[in-house]
Design a protein around this motif. Structure first.
Motif, PDB file in Angstrom:
ATOM      1  N   ARG A 126      38.941  27.476  40.862  1.00 38.95           N
ATOM      2  CA  ARG A 126      39.116  28.198  42.127  1.00 38.95           C
ATOM      3  C   ARG A 126      40.584  28.509  42.385  1.00 38.95           C
ATOM      4  NH1 ARG A 126      40.973  27.583  46.850  1.00 38.95           N
ATOM      5  NH2 ARG A 126      41.518  25.417  46.545  1.00 38.95           N
ATOM      6  N   VAL A 127      41.449  27.516  42.159  1.00 42.95           N
ATOM      7  CA  VAL A 127      42.885  27.715  42.379  1.00 42.95           C
ATOM      8  C   VAL A 127      43.412  28.778  41.418  1.00 42.95           C
ATOM      9  CG1 VAL A 127      45.132  26.573  42.123  1.00 42.95           C
ATOM     10  CG2 VAL A 127      43.303  25.447  43.381  1.00 42.95           C
ATOM     11  N   THR A 151      41.695  31.169  39.906  1.00 41.88           N
ATOM     12  CA  THR A 151      41.132  32.475  40.261  1.00 41.88           C
ATOM     13  C   THR A 151      41.817  33.032  41.501  1.00 41.88           C
ATOM     14  OG1 THR A 151      39.006  31.847  39.307  1.00 41.88           O
ATOM     15  CG2 THR A 151      38.994  33.676  40.860  1.00 41.88           C
ATOM     16  N   GLU A 152      42.060  32.163  42.469  1.00 42.09           N
ATOM     17  CA  GLU A 152      42.734  32.601  43.697  1.00 42.09           C
ATOM     18  C   GLU A 152      44.141  33.107  43.379  1.00 42.09           C
ATOM     19  OE1 GLU A 152      44.221  29.983  47.242  1.00 42.09           O
ATOM     20  OE2 GLU A 152      42.059  30.314  47.452  1.00 42.09           O
ATOM     21  N   LEU A 186      43.839  36.438  41.664  1.00 45.84           N
ATOM     22  CA  LEU A 186      43.505  37.499  42.626  1.00 45.84           C
ATOM     23  C   LEU A 186      44.707  37.851  43.496  1.00 45.84           C
ATOM     24  CD1 LEU A 186      39.913  36.474  43.723  1.00 45.84           C
ATOM     25  CD2 LEU A 186      40.576  38.410  42.295  1.00 45.84           C
ATOM     26  N   GLU A 187      45.474  36.864  43.908  1.00 45.79           N
ATOM     27  CA  GLU A 187      46.676  37.148  44.706  1.00 45.79           C
ATOM     28  C   GLU A 187      47.689  37.943  43.891  1.00 45.79           C
ATOM     29  OE1 GLU A 187      48.129  33.448  46.269  1.00 45.79           O
ATOM     30  OE2 GLU A 187      46.426  33.223  47.629  1.00 45.79           O
ATOM     31  N   GLU A 229      37.551  23.094  41.225  1.00 40.50           N
ATOM     32  CA  GLU A 229      38.755  23.262  42.053  1.00 40.50           C
ATOM     33  C   GLU A 229      39.874  23.908  41.248  1.00 40.50           C
ATOM     34  OE1 GLU A 229      40.962  23.286  45.496  1.00 40.50           O
ATOM     35  OE2 GLU A 229      38.818  22.989  45.192  1.00 40.50           O
TER      36      GLU A 229
END
Length: 171
Positions: free
Chosen positions: A82-83, A85-86, A89-90, A79
């Motif tokens: 993921r956060v 990486t997100e 990416l943003e 998690e």
């Protein structure tokens, strides 16, 4: 009457019976001891197997608890990743959009400069063509003057034929 010696007497039969009973008691006692030892061995084996089985169950429970704990840690790590990486990416997407906007503005600026330079070049070309045409007219007028004998013959009208030209006034 006397009892013959080879006949059993009640006392000798009783002795043999007692001896036989004692022998049976000894055999039964030995059998019970053997049986007791065998039962003790079986009980010890059963207890050892039970302890081994309980340890195996406890170990399996401990392994399951460790696996569950590891699963929770892995889920938390995933998690967090993921956060992260997100968010990355943003951020990259925002940077890309900003870069595209910057490129769009730069392209518009360059296109505007190219249009302005093209307009100036066109104006300068037109001005140069006009100057060349006026120079040709002036040369033709001078040639005509010379051929006709000067400004007096034409009354000086050709002297004003050459008009000054400002090429910057066209733009």
């Amino acid at each position: 009457a006397p009892v013959p010696a080879n006949l059993p007497t009640s006392s000798s039969g009783g002795e043999r019976l007692v001896a036989a009973m004692e022998h049976v008691d000894r055999v039964v006692s030995i059998f019970l001891e053997d049986l007791g030892r065998a039962v003790a061995v079986v009980r010890a084996e059963v207890a050892a197997e039970r302890e081994a089985s309980l340890r195996a169950v406890d170990d399996a429970h401990a392994d399951a608890r460790r696996a569950a704990h590891q699963l929770v840690e892995d889920k938390q790590d995933f998690e967090r990743h993921r956060v992260s990486t997100e968010a990355d990416l943003e951020r990259r997407w925002a940077d890309l959009r900003a870069e595209q906007e910057s490129d769009k503005r730069e392209r518009a600026r360059v296109e505007r400069e190219i249009r302005e330079m093209s307009q100036r070049a066109t104006a300068e070309t037109q001005a140069a063509a006009l100057v060349q045409m006026q120079a040709a007219q002036a040369a033709q007028a001078a040639s005509l003057r010379a051929a006709l004998g000067g400004d007096e013959i034409l009354g000086g009208d050709l002297a004003g034929a050459y008009v000054s030209f400002d090429p910057n006034g066209l733009g």
